[in-house]
Design an enzyme around this catalytic site. Structure first.
Site, PDB file in Angstrom:
ATOM      1  N   HIS A 126      39.451  40.715  46.144  1.00 26.66           N
ATOM      2  CA  HIS A 126      38.017  40.604  45.531  1.00 26.66           C
ATOM      3  C   HIS A 126      38.098  39.634  44.592  1.00 26.66           C
ATOM      4  O   HIS A 126      36.694  38.620  44.426  1.00 26.66           O
ATOM      5  CB  HIS A 126      37.541  41.795  45.119  1.00 26.66           C
ATOM      6  CG  HIS A 126      37.925  42.217  43.734  1.00 26.66           C
ATOM      7  ND1 HIS A 126      38.920  43.285  43.765  1.00 26.66           N
ATOM      8  CD2 HIS A 126      37.666  41.611  42.510  1.00 26.66           C
ATOM      9  CE1 HIS A 126      39.143  43.246  42.324  1.00 26.66           C
ATOM     10  NE2 HIS A 126      38.275  42.455  41.550  1.00 26.66           N
ATOM     11  N   ASP A 169      43.193  45.636  49.133  1.00 23.48           N
ATOM     12  CA  ASP A 169      42.362  44.780  48.225  1.00 23.48           C
ATOM     13  C   ASP A 169      43.490  43.754  47.371  1.00 23.48           C
ATOM     14  O   ASP A 169      43.727  43.673  46.063  1.00 23.48           O
ATOM     15  CB  ASP A 169      41.688  45.462  47.200  1.00 23.48           C
ATOM     16  CG  ASP A 169      40.724  44.500  46.432  1.00 23.48           C
ATOM     17  OD1 ASP A 169      40.830  43.198  46.666  1.00 23.48           O
ATOM     18  OD2 ASP A 169      39.744  44.989  45.375  1.00 23.48           O
ATOM     19  N   SER A 193      41.521  42.194  36.838  1.00 24.85           N
ATOM     20  CA  SER A 193      41.558  42.320  38.408  1.00 24.85           C
ATOM     21  C   SER A 193      43.007  41.394  38.780  1.00 24.85           C
ATOM     22  O   SER A 193      42.890  40.364  38.626  1.00 24.85           O
ATOM     23  CB  SER A 193      40.677  42.071  39.210  1.00 24.85           C
ATOM     24  OG  SER A 193      39.592  43.053  38.782  1.00 24.85           O
TER      25      SER A 193
END
Length: 205
Positions: free
Chosen positions: A62, A88, A161
């Site tokens: 992402h 992901d 992230s």
């Protein structure tokens, strides 16, 4: 390594601008109003870590989704090599490096084990040299018992992230991926959850 990616302005998820009117407008000259211009997508930022001296690095899918350009914190460009949308995860390729992360041979996290994360949260606000966080593995599955994730209590901010989840020996056992939306949960339950965050389990690595 900090990652900055430029979203593709041609992203099909963005609605096309409305067409300009072709008939006379309210002015006496009959000029058509200007066409609306879609806003320029904002760059996204995240964290990644090198897994090979040839320059391969791992981050979240992402973080680089729909991006036309990916740059590392030192200005180097990176190429998207592969993605795993279900987990992901994304594999990028940049220039050769000297130091790389070590992946733990038995990547299965243990509930209660101490862990660290390292990343570049809130780019432009916090330290540009990176942030270290400490905590432990609190559960061996993610949201709604997602088996691809583990739950951690290490504080996580936007920009973390893609960063490594590191065990007490300095080996990587996962990839930081998300935090629970505390405000949304509070609206539903009336209680504000604290330090409920998630990492991709090390198995897909």
């Amino acid at each position: 390594e900090g990652i900055r990616s430029e979203p593709d302005a041609r992203n099909p998820a963005l609605p096309p601008p409305p067409a300009a009117a072709t008939g006379p407008g309210p002015s006496s000259s009959g000029a058509s109003p200007p066409a609306a211009v879609a806003p320029r997508p904002r760059p996204t930022t995240g964290t990644g870590f090198f897994v090979s001296r040839q320059g391969h690095l791992v981050t979240n899918e992402h973080v680089v989704r729909d991006c036309r350009e990916i740059k590392l914190g030192d200005g180097q460009s990176a190429e998207l090599i592969a993605i795993d949308r279900q987990a992901d995860l994304a594999l990028l390729k940049s220039g050769p490096v000297e130091h790389v992360a070590t992946l733990r041979a038995d990547s299965r996290a243990r509930q209660g084990e101490d862990v660290l994360i390292y990343g570049f949260p809130l780019r432009g606000v916090l330290s540009s040299s990176g942030q270290l966080g400490a905590g432990m593995v609190t559960a061996l599955s993610g949201l709604r018992d997602n088996p691809l994730q583990v739950q951690i209590d290490v504080p996580v901010q936007a920009g973390n992230s893609g960063g490594p989840l590191i065990d007490a020996h300095g080996e990587v056992i996962g990839v930081v991926v998300s935090k629970l939306n505390a405000l949304r949960i509070a609206q539903v339950t009336g209680d504000i959850p604290q330090n409920v965050n998630f990492a991709v389990a090390g198995a897909p690595l």
